[in-house]
Design an enzyme around this catalytic site. Sequence first.
Site, PDB file in Angstrom:
ATOM      1  N   LYS B   9      60.924  52.876   6.284  1.00 33.23           N
ATOM      2  CA  LYS B   9      61.128  53.640   5.044  1.00 33.23           C
ATOM      3  C   LYS B   9      60.745  52.808   3.816  1.00 33.23           C
ATOM      4  O   LYS B   9      60.910  51.584   3.822  1.00 33.23           O
ATOM      5  CB  LYS B   9      62.617  54.023   4.967  1.00 33.23           C
ATOM      6  CG  LYS B   9      63.014  54.832   3.761  1.00 33.23           C
ATOM      7  CD  LYS B   9      64.508  55.064   3.786  1.00 33.23           C
ATOM      8  CE  LYS B   9      65.001  55.656   2.471  1.00 33.23           C
ATOM      9  NZ  LYS B   9      64.864  54.740   1.334  1.00 33.23           N
ATOM     10  N   LYS B  14      59.843  45.961   4.323  1.00 33.31           N
ATOM     11  CA  LYS B  14      58.724  45.717   5.261  1.00 33.31           C
ATOM     12  C   LYS B  14      57.877  44.538   4.803  1.00 33.31           C
ATOM     13  O   LYS B  14      57.553  43.652   5.593  1.00 33.31           O
ATOM     14  CB  LYS B  14      57.805  46.949   5.346  1.00 33.31           C
ATOM     15  CG  LYS B  14      58.418  48.180   5.943  1.00 33.31           C
ATOM     16  CD  LYS B  14      57.438  49.315   6.006  1.00 33.31           C
ATOM     17  CE  LYS B  14      56.993  49.795   4.638  1.00 33.31           C
ATOM     18  NZ  LYS B  14      58.041  50.390   3.825  1.00 33.31           N
ATOM     19  N   LYS B  40      50.396  50.598  -3.207  1.00 36.45           N
ATOM     20  CA  LYS B  40      51.041  49.716  -4.206  1.00 36.45           C
ATOM     21  C   LYS B  40      50.428  48.322  -4.170  1.00 36.45           C
ATOM     22  O   LYS B  40      50.500  47.576  -5.115  1.00 36.45           O
ATOM     23  CB  LYS B  40      52.540  49.585  -3.917  1.00 36.45           C
ATOM     24  CG  LYS B  40      53.351  50.821  -4.219  1.00 36.45           C
ATOM     25  CD  LYS B  40      54.835  50.494  -4.394  1.00 36.45           C
ATOM     26  CE  LYS B  40      55.477  49.680  -3.279  1.00 36.45           C
ATOM     27  NZ  LYS B  40      55.445  50.277  -1.938  1.00 36.45           N
ATOM     28  N   ASP B 128      55.727  55.917   6.049  1.00 38.66           N
ATOM     29  CA  ASP B 128      55.777  56.804   7.208  1.00 38.66           C
ATOM     30  C   ASP B 128      54.352  57.121   7.661  1.00 38.66           C
ATOM     31  O   ASP B 128      53.395  56.848   6.941  1.00 38.66           O
ATOM     32  CB  ASP B 128      56.503  58.095   6.802  1.00 38.66           C
ATOM     33  CG  ASP B 128      57.264  58.694   7.975  1.00 38.66           C
ATOM     34  OD1 ASP B 128      56.855  58.445   9.119  1.00 38.66           O
ATOM     35  OD2 ASP B 128      58.243  59.408   7.725  1.00 38.66           O
TER      36      ASP B 128
END
Lengths: 427, 251
Positions: B9, B14, B40, B128
Amino acid sequence: MSCGGCASCGSPFRSTLTYTSPAHGGWGVARMGQLLPESYQLFVGPAACGRHGALSACLQGRKDTISYLYLSEDDIVSGGYEQAIIDGAEELLSWLEKRGRTPRVMMIFVTCLDDLLGTDHEALAAELHARHPEVRFIDCHMNPITTDTKVPPAVNIRNKIYSTLDVTEQKDGGVNLIGSLVPLLKDGEYYDLLARMGAAPARQITDFSTFDAFQRMARSRLNVVLAPPGVYAAEQMEKKHGTPWLRALVSYDPRKATKMYRALAAALGADCPDLSGYETACEEDFARTREILAELPVVLDGDAVTRPFDLARALLERGFRVKRLIVQDVAGSDAENYRWLRERRAEVEIMQPQDPRRVLFRDRLPECLCIGYNSGYVTGSRHVVPADAQQGHWGYRGIAAMLEMIRAAAGAESDLKDMVKKAGLVL
Amino acid sequence: MIKIAIYGKGGIGKSTTASNLSAALSCLGRKVMQIGCDPKSDSAKTLMGGARIPTVLDRIREKGATGVTLEDIVFTGFNGILCVEAGGPTPGIGCAGRGIITAFEKLEELGAYDAYRPDVVFYDVLGDVVCGGFAMPIRGGYADRVLIVTSGEMMSLYAASNIVSAVNNFGKRGYAGVAGLILNSRNVADEQALVEKAASEMGTRVLCTMPRDGAVQTAEAQGKTVVEALPDSAMASRYRELAQKVMEVCS
């Protein structure tokens, strides 16, 4: 080469709105794909994307080798796109099977839409192949959005075709002639010269009517690239098969043809046969043709030959009155000839066929000889050489063939409408 | 070469996990490449001393599709780690999935893996598997295994479950399989038990639990990973343990 049309550098190439004339020639990628023996195409995309290919397939007698799967918005947003392809291919194969026409290769042609979806074609092909082990499935792309990339559609399709060649240990002394879409003239000197260099047979895809016979191209020891869009396929074949390749592009200058044969001999590790007679014969042919044309201006276009500046230069250096070139831009392989023309013969006009100003028909020149349908349309000329996609010209024979066509056109009035119809060009 | 995709998520950590894993593995002598697959484009920031690197799509915009070289897009960060950011379109415009596809195609065209021959490649992927573009890292030829970072929060577990479903859907195609979950703790009540139960329901397991530790923020404030900035900290030790575990399950 196009600078986008800045005023300061004087380049004749500009980015404009795009106009396509009714005499626009060239081959579409679907037609190129149909060179692969025993193949069948499933074209997948929005209905509008299939119009041109469908009409030209009908006009050119190729409609029995292509089917269409039209997509809807639902197929895209629901994630059902890949399943639609699988279902479509299944239905089509079942239909073909019932008629005893199961293809050896099914080409799944997708459009620019597919570039946005990230389809895993390898997985898709594996899934279909598992269900139909007798058929190979390859993804092919009619995606003009990639035109300015390293692998535009016309380059990609050539690679896809040759990607179906299996690696073999059974090599022989043959060579492949790749890149040309049209069969070379069978009475050309190249077959004899290559054989005398120890390179035989000389294989071209158009020589084969079955997929198994086409596989013989994997045995060849050298890939000879006749047209620039074949280079990428040759590079990939070198990686896959370890077959070296050599660029031996078509030129209408006999001196360059001689140079090309010498390079071929060197690549094959053979002595080059005596070529002086060929070159002399070509020069005599040029002189005879120039005499027939006298002061008749020549206009040529980029649909007729792959390197129009090379042809223009060959004619200008031999006293022909080349007045105009109708070309959209300059290929890298023709850049040197373009520079020569701009530096030495700046009076030669360069026009872009896709510039919308062409529809104003201010460029009429009925008393000229045109090489190519498009230049014939733009000028309204009475003398048109029906040349398209290089016409299978190569070597000295290719030069002689072009000069024969020029003489024939100079000696007769052309019916361009009829020519365009016979050539199967579709707007 | 081991190729691992890290999903989870948005905001779950991450990039922090990927960068610390890269740093820890590089300290163990592995040659690592980290590819950020998020518009990003901040995946490798803490491997590059806090600096952003030009993305593949930035370079394509600057130099055109045919003008980009490997040197334009692959940057060497902490301890020789090779860093790439795929990048994305202008926010709110264009197609981010297509951006990932283009970046991957460019890396392949330029022969990035053959040129650098990394031992380990991490794909740090946005939230996702929302479309074909974001499934690209788990396709044949890319990642062999998928790691999912999650906390015990409901939305994070929900996203993890979605990702597992997507990966399993592609399973028949021989795509990457899920190697396990990394629990990035948010100090939720009964978090360990909750995530272990969820993992079991998803048909996978929790590989490692990373405690919530201020060392992460301290290191990030310096533009570094914990492994680089605070190598003697307990959190750096946990990342090194995680690195060993990941190698064990993915090799």
